[in-house]
Design a protein around this motif. Structure first.
Motif, PDB file in Angstrom:
ATOM      1  N   LEU A 134     -14.861   3.742 -18.385  1.00 17.67           N
ATOM      2  CA  LEU A 134     -14.400   3.024 -17.313  1.00 17.67           C
ATOM      3  C   LEU A 134     -15.241   1.796 -17.322  1.00 17.67           C
ATOM      4  CD1 LEU A 134     -12.521   3.002 -15.000  1.00 17.67           C
ATOM      5  CD2 LEU A 134     -14.288   4.467 -13.584  1.00 17.67           C
ATOM      6  N   LEU A 137     -14.379  -0.628 -20.531  1.00 20.91           N
ATOM      7  CA  LEU A 137     -12.904  -0.935 -20.904  1.00 20.91           C
ATOM      8  C   LEU A 137     -12.676  -2.486 -20.716  1.00 20.91           C
ATOM      9  CD1 LEU A 137     -10.003   0.347 -21.348  1.00 20.91           C
ATOM     10  CD2 LEU A 137      -9.883  -0.066 -18.623  1.00 20.91           C
ATOM     11  N   THR A 140      -7.303  -5.802 -21.644  1.00 16.34           N
ATOM     12  CA  THR A 140      -6.713  -6.346 -20.042  1.00 16.34           C
ATOM     13  C   THR A 140      -5.094  -6.326 -20.137  1.00 16.34           C
ATOM     14  OG1 THR A 140      -6.782  -8.726 -20.944  1.00 16.34           O
ATOM     15  CG2 THR A 140      -8.690  -7.959 -19.595  1.00 16.34           C
ATOM     16  N   ILE A 169      -4.273   2.550 -21.992  1.00 14.18           N
ATOM     17  CA  ILE A 169      -5.022   2.206 -20.751  1.00 14.18           C
ATOM     18  C   ILE A 169      -5.857   0.872 -20.721  1.00 14.18           C
ATOM     19  CG2 ILE A 169      -7.253   3.336 -21.150  1.00 14.18           C
ATOM     20  CD1 ILE A 169      -7.538   3.946 -18.285  1.00 14.18           C
ATOM     21  N   ARG A 171      -7.081  -2.644 -18.150  1.00 19.13           N
ATOM     22  CA  ARG A 171      -7.434  -3.147 -16.914  1.00 19.13           C
ATOM     23  C   ARG A 171      -6.753  -4.001 -16.469  1.00 19.13           C
ATOM     24  NH1 ARG A 171     -12.316  -1.515 -14.913  1.00 19.13           N
ATOM     25  NH2 ARG A 171     -13.576  -1.391 -17.050  1.00 19.13           N
ATOM     26  N   SER A 181      -8.666  -0.289 -10.800  1.00 23.44           N
ATOM     27  CA  SER A 181      -8.474  -1.273 -11.489  1.00 23.44           C
ATOM     28  C   SER A 181      -7.525  -1.119 -12.967  1.00 23.44           C
ATOM     29  CB  SER A 181      -9.741  -2.335 -11.657  1.00 23.44           C
ATOM     30  OG  SER A 181     -10.514  -1.616 -12.628  1.00 23.44           O
ATOM     31  N   THR A 182      -7.352   0.109 -13.239  1.00 20.24           N
ATOM     32  CA  THR A 182      -6.908   0.417 -14.495  1.00 20.24           C
ATOM     33  C   THR A 182      -5.544   0.832 -14.254  1.00 20.24           C
ATOM     34  OG1 THR A 182      -7.511   2.614 -14.361  1.00 20.24           O
ATOM     35  CG2 THR A 182      -9.181   1.204 -15.139  1.00 20.24           C
ATOM     36  N   THR A 184      -2.317   2.672 -17.044  1.00 23.45           N
ATOM     37  CA  THR A 184      -1.886   3.236 -18.157  1.00 23.45           C
ATOM     38  C   THR A 184      -0.232   2.681 -18.540  1.00 23.45           C
ATOM     39  OG1 THR A 184      -3.309   5.163 -18.250  1.00 23.45           O
ATOM     40  CG2 THR A 184      -1.363   5.354 -19.410  1.00 23.45           C
ATOM     41  N   PHE A 234      -6.945   5.531 -14.940  1.00 24.66           N
ATOM     42  CA  PHE A 234      -8.091   6.463 -15.418  1.00 24.66           C
ATOM     43  C   PHE A 234      -7.723   7.703 -14.714  1.00 24.66           C
ATOM     44  CE2 PHE A 234     -12.368   8.050 -14.313  1.00 24.66           C
ATOM     45  CZ  PHE A 234     -12.811   7.910 -15.755  1.00 24.66           C
TER      46      PHE A 234
END
Ligand SMILES: Cc1cc2nc3c(=O)[nH]c(=O)nc-3n(C[C@H](O)[C@H](O)[C@H](O)COP(=O)(O)OP(=O)(O)OC[C@H]3O[C@@H](n4cnc5c(N)ncnc54)[C@H](O)[C@@H]3O)c2cc1C
Length: 386
Positions: A134, A137, A140, A169, A171, A181-182, A184, A234
């Motif tokens: 996390l 990462l 983007t 994954i 950001r 802020s993540t 998938t 996440f």
């Protein structure tokens, strides 16, 4: 939970037959060519090995956690490459879709992953984001014109060189660092801006391709967002990894069983000082330690699997399973080399033992290193979880 013992037994028998009659006789060939010949992959497809953990409504076997663990203990008694070939489909390359995919995403991908027509992978790790996924990462995904544009590099991704669909994954809120802020994404090969690197040259697991994945202004539509909702990346990845940890623990147990079998065969036949080496008590001690640790891992894994099938929270237990089983397998592999003596060190004489010794070293590193699991276990204990 075992739903139908006779159906499960049939699956275990057919898996055992594949391992004994196809996989083990081809281990040396797979190592030499660094790939599994396509006719063998076809046989794996026909046997349904790609869809074990995928729900039956999408063409998989829908195995419960206990059934999956028992099946894993069978398929993993050969070189790791065989189960790694199908393992991302019946594991990290499908699990996020099963858990959090939209109905459309499930319909699009799960049947083709279950049949093995498509190969999936999970792209999480990056050059700067390993254990601290996390915090580190850096890939983007910036919102743009009704979709997202991805930039970044993923590293050490199992099956990336042959994958058709990538669970990735990234950001989506680069100013922030928290889980929200993540996001998938599900991205298919052929999408402009997605490419894969040359396979890493590994110390073991020949035949299981692993590489980097590059995103260069890779534009994807909103429909690529897993579950259709950004900000849950996440959480989805952690759900997949939690399932994968018990999955992997059972996959550590099969190689240990095989290594003990190989050690026993050698201890019975190799003679020194006029006796089979199995008659020496110091060799017996190594054999006994292997057996005790394998059975301890098996009991812990199956107990945890049953709890998971009952819907209990097994966050602590899956960490214990992954930590113990992977370390146990490393100790068993080391003793097997010791029992084989020089043959355990020479690939052309020791057969499966030196190969598996190299193969299983990875188990203590991926899906959370042993140290990360020690930290998880201690953190949960200190919080009062027992
Ligand atoms: C062959 C292979 C296949 C893989 N397949 C995949 C895949 O399919 N998908 C994917 O996303 N990833 C995959 N990985 C990546 C794997 O999950 C990572 O390598 C693993 O998480 C460790 O990250 P790292 O290599 O960056 O090591 P680091 O995180 O840099 O760790 C290095 C060392 O530091 C220790 N350490 C780190 N942080 C702490 C801490 N807080 N406290 C104590 N010790 C710490 C670790 O335990 C380790 O001993 C694969 C890796 C390999 C080698």
């Amino acid at each position: 939970m075992i739903r139908d013992p006779s159906r499960l037994e049939a699956l275990l028998v057919s898996t055992r037959r594949f391992v004994c009659e196809t996989a083990i006789p081809n281990e040396a060939l797979v190592e030499e060519r660094d790939e599994i010949p396509e006719p063998i992959v076809d046989e794996m497809r026909r046997l349904g090995l790609f869809g074990w953990s995928i729900p039956e409504e999408y063409g998989g076997a829908g195995l419960t956690t206990e059934e999956l663990c028992l099946a894993n203990m069978e398929i993993s008694r050969c070189s790791v490459a065989f189960r790694a070939r199908c393992g991302t489909n019946t594991g990290i390359g499908a699990e996020a879709i099963i858990q959090d995919g939209t109905a459309e995403q499930k319909r699009t991908y799960l049947p083709r992953l279950a049949s093995g027509e498509m190969t999936g992978c999970l792209a999480v790790t990056e050059p700067g984001a390993g254990s601290d996924l996390l915090g580190g990462l850096a890939t983007t995904a910036v919102e743009d014109d009704g979709g997202f544009v991805l930039n970044g590099t993923k590293r050490y991704i199992t099956n990336a060189p042959i994958a058709d669909v990538f669970t990735v994954i990234a950001r989506t809120d680069p100013g922030k660092h928290g889980a929200s802020s993540t996001t998938t994404f599900l991205i298919e090969r052929g999408t402009p801006g997605l490419s894969t690197g040359k396979p890493h040259k590994k110390m073991g697991q020949e035949g299981s391709p692993v590489s980097e994945v590059y995103f260069e202004n890779c534009r994807v539509p909103n429909s690529s967002v897993l579950g259709g909702v950004p900000g849950r990346g996440f959480a989805s990845v952690m759900k997949s990894l939690n399932k994968q940890r018990i999955n992997l623990a059972s996959l550590c147990t099969g190689p240990a069983i095989r290594l003990l079998d190989e050690s026993l065969a050698h201890a019975r036949t190799r003679r020194q000082s006029g006796k089979a080496i199995g008659e020496f008590q110091l060799v017996q001690a190594m054999l006994a330690d292997c057996k005790v640790e394998i059975e301890a891992a098996r009991a812990l894994i199956l107990d945890t699997a049953r709890k998971r099938d009952r819907g209990e929270d097994v966050t602590l237990e899956v960490s214990m399973c992954k930590y113990y089983a992977s370390e146990m397998c490393g100790r068993v592999a080391d003793r097997a080399v010791q029992i084989l003596g020089g043959a355990g060190y020479c690939e052309d004489i020791g057969g499966a033992v030196p190969r598996l010794y190299r193969d299983v070293r990875l188990f203590r590193l991926y899906e959370g290193t042993s140290q990360i699991h020690q930290l998880n276990i201690a953190k949960l204990l200190l919080k009062g979880v027992s």
